[in-house]
Design an enzyme around this catalytic site. Structure first.
Site, short mmCIF file in Angstrom:
data_model
loop_
_atom_site.label_atom_id
_atom_site.label_comp_id
_atom_site.label_asym_id
_atom_site.label_seq_id
_atom_site.Cartn_x
_atom_site.Cartn_y
_atom_site.Cartn_z
N GLU A 42 -2.37 9.69 -3.35
CA GLU A 42 -3.35 8.54 -3.49
C GLU A 42 -4.11 8.68 -2.03
OE1 GLU A 42 -2.35 4.81 -5.07
OE2 GLU A 42 -0.35 5.50 -6.16
N HIS A 95 -11.01 -2.28 -5.01
CA HIS A 95 -10.48 -0.71 -5.70
C HIS A 95 -11.79 -0.19 -6.04
CE1 HIS A 95 -8.34 2.07 -7.94
NE2 HIS A 95 -7.22 1.55 -7.45
N ARG A 104 -9.71 3.62 0.94
CA ARG A 104 -10.49 2.85 -0.20
C ARG A 104 -11.74 2.18 0.20
NH1 ARG A 104 -5.52 0.08 -3.64
NH2 ARG A 104 -4.89 2.12 -4.14
N HIS A 158 -9.46 -6.13 -5.34
CA HIS A 158 -8.22 -5.92 -5.59
C HIS A 158 -7.11 -6.22 -4.95
CE1 HIS A 158 -5.40 -2.98 -7.32
NE2 HIS A 158 -5.14 -2.56 -6.02
N ARG A 177 -5.68 -1.82 3.51
CA ARG A 177 -4.27 -1.26 3.08
C ARG A 177 -4.10 0.20 2.61
NH1 ARG A 177 -1.54 -1.24 -1.98
NH2 ARG A 177 -3.63 -2.19 -3.05
N SER A 179 1.80 -1.80 -0.96
CA SER A 179 2.03 -3.35 -1.13
C SER A 179 3.24 -3.59 -1.78
CB SER A 179 0.79 -3.84 -1.82
OG SER A 179 0.54 -2.96 -2.87
N LEU A 180 3.55 -3.08 -2.86
CA LEU A 180 4.91 -3.18 -3.62
C LEU A 180 6.04 -3.02 -2.40
CD1 LEU A 180 4.46 -1.48 -7.18
CD2 LEU A 180 4.10 -3.81 -6.47
C1 SIN Z 1 -3.81 2.13 -7.81
O1 SIN Z 1 -2.99 2.56 -8.94
O2 SIN Z 1 -4.98 2.93 -7.83
C2 SIN Z 1 -3.56 0.79 -7.11
C3 SIN Z 1 -2.25 1.06 -6.33
C4 SIN Z 1 -2.56 0.13 -5.24
O3 SIN Z 1 -3.34 -0.73 -5.27
O4 SIN Z 1 -1.98 0.56 -4.09
#
Ligand code: SIN
Length: 532
Positions: free
Chosen positions: A114, A231, A277, A338, A373, A378-379
């Protein structure tokens, strides 16, 4: 009065993980505004970042997090989180979470990529990672006798005792419309973020900043509220309610195109579609404004249908519902609010600035995310801080419950019923979208201030005069959050990470956090960041 050792407010990854740990040593009241599953976690698609590949290192994960955070991360906290990540992931796996493996015979996780990550390191369960985690945590919660779940219970405000220690909360039981007092030795806010403050958001309806607003009203320090993450790629479709097209789709090669088919990200960053982002969202917003258009396209037609259906089953099916076949059609997308990088200011143990009050996850500002972030951190933050809070709060269990004023039980109001006006709800969200959005300016902030001040006074008065309802709680909270974003944004005289003010387009050399506290009304202050 409902008494327990722990009161946990919120049922995303942070609240549920904490409840499971707390229940080993004490009784837990777990309250949630709707159903347990209604949380931002349930919608998380991309995954959870963790170094598991032999070619990846902790240092690189730390480095990526810091560089995304634009000089505002607390480096020590980031290092600790990254080091603790594998133990926390192992616990999730032991509870039953099934992350996607490289193939059905492999022990190795399939790793997603990502924006902002220099390596593939995102563990995922297809493209429904959050839903898989949430489902497993909930099934475990129901196995613990020590945890009592209160669904359809919305916290109204925190209760402080005579020493200003947090000793519980007033909570609206949405099924009988009564306000009840929940008393606890330890109060844990895990209420998630506040995407609903904005007109367009990837967040579920429950994301109304309840934790942040309650903590602020109780006198806790609130930090860095100006850093709202947009996002870049939410599905542009009036009926889809800002359905997210995961960043992992760009990680697998999707490119952004204008309506005329041209690619544009190379003008904005050498990392192109996989830049952090803030950069991608600003690039899209700039292009849309220049062309007076509403969406750009995300193009993943370079991948086969087989691959897309296997890797992104949920996104593929959702797009198809709206007549878009990802394997041959480009997907119309636009940015939407987001994630909140700011929130209740906490220390390394998850402690807020009020005794007995802890905050975990998006509702908190731990210093991990800085000004922006890193995707899929975040999780991870949620499970790491749930563990820290658990360990730190054990010592509080030996205390007695503090005395709660009898009056707290008499708040069941004999007032007129509230009927929240949709107009105010819309107005706040539109204001936030237009004036506190991706691009800010001094003029926009001043305009927002005039309206938000008036609305906030009206809504606060209305709240006092009428019988409390979930709608009125939420309206009051998003209004409070809008004001906090505004005040922090006015305080920051620079552009950094997610906060961009066209009147101060540059970043100051010295990094500072913005801290707001209701008891220091006009003395907003900025403190130097602890990083580097
Ligand atoms: C996403 O899947 O793009 C969101 C993941 C995130 O916000 O960390």
């Amino acid at each position: 009065m409902i008494k327990s050792d722990y009161l946990v407010i919120g049922s995303g990854i942070a609240g549920l993980s904490f409840a499971l740990k707390g229940a080993k040593c004490g009784t837990v009241s777990l309250i949630t505004k709707r159903k347990l599953f209604d949380s931002s976690t349930s919608r998380a698609q991309g995954g959870i970042a963790c170094v598991t590949d032999r070619l990846d290192t902790f240092e690189e994960h730390v480095g990526d997090t810091l560089s995304s955070g634009a000089g505002l991360c607390n480096k020590e906290m980031v290092e600790k989180m990254v080091k603790e990540s594998s133990s926390r992931i192992r616990e999730l796996v032991e509870l039953g979470v099934k992350f996607t493996k490289k193939d059905e015979f492999s022990f190795e996780f399939d790793l997603g990529l990502e924006g902002g990550h220099s390596k593939r390191r995102v563990l995922h369960a297809g493209d429904v990672t959050g839903a898989e985690i949430e489902k497993i945590l909930i099934s475990n919660v129901y196995r613990f006798e020590n945890i009592t779940v209160y669904e359809e219970h919305a916290a109204v405000d925190l209760i402080l005792d005579d020493n200003n220690f947090c000793s519980g909360a007033r909570v609206l039981n949405n099924e009988n419309s009564k306000v009840e007092v929940f008393q606890a030795k330890v109060v844990v806010l895990a209420c998630g973020g506040s995407g609903k403050t904005y007109l367009y958001t990837s967040n579920p309806d429950v994301a109304t900043g309840d934790g942040i607003a309650m903590a602020y009203r109780a006198g806790a320090d609130i930090a860095n509220m100006e850093f709202v993450q947009f996002h870049p790629t939410c599905l542009y479709n009036g009926e889809a309610k800002s359905f997210l097209i995961s960043e992992a789709v760009r990680g697998e090669g999707a490119v952004l195109r204008l309506k005329n088919g041209e690619q544009f990200m190379d003008k904005y960053s050498s990392q192109k579609e996989l830049a952090p982002r803030d950069i991608v969202s600003r690039a899209i917003d700039t292009e849309l404004k220049a062309r007076r258009e509403n969406f750009v396209y995300l193009d993943i037609t370079s991948k086969s249908r087989d691959f897309l259906v296997r890797r992104f089953p949920n996104i593929y099916a959702k797009c198809l519902e709206y007549g878009i076949d990802m394997a041959k059609d480009m997907i119309p997308v636009t940015p939407a609010a987001h994630f909140f990088c700011g929130g209740i200011n906490i220390d390394e143990h998850g402690r807020a600035s009020i005794e007995n009050l802890y905050a975990i996850g998006e509702t908190a500002c731990s210093g991990i995310h800085g000004a922006n972030r890193l995707a899929s951190n975040s999780l991870l933050e949620g499970i790491v801080y749930a563990d820290r809070v658990y360990k730190d709060s054990l010592k509080l269990l030996n205390r007695e419950h503090s005395k709660i004023n009898d009056m707290e039980n008499k708040i069941n109001n004999f007032k007129k019923l509230s009927q929240v006006s949709m107009q105010e709800w819309e107005e706040i969200r539109r204001l936030a979208w237009s004036y506190l959005g991706i691009y800010r300016s001094n003029e926009k902030l001043l305009k927002a201030k005039k309206r938000i001040d008036i609305l906030k006074n009206e809504i606060d008065k209305y709240f006092v005069d009428t019988h409390v309802s979930v709608d009125s709680i939420e309206l009051r909270n998003i209004t409070c959050v809008a004001k906090l974003i505004l005040r922090s944004a006015m305080l920051r005289k620079e552009s950094r990470g997610l906060h961009f003010n066209v009147d101060y387009p540059f970043m100051l050399s010295e990094a500072y956090n913005t801290i707001l506290n209701i008891n220091k009304k006009e003395t907003l202050y900025a403190v130097r960041c602890r990083e580097e």
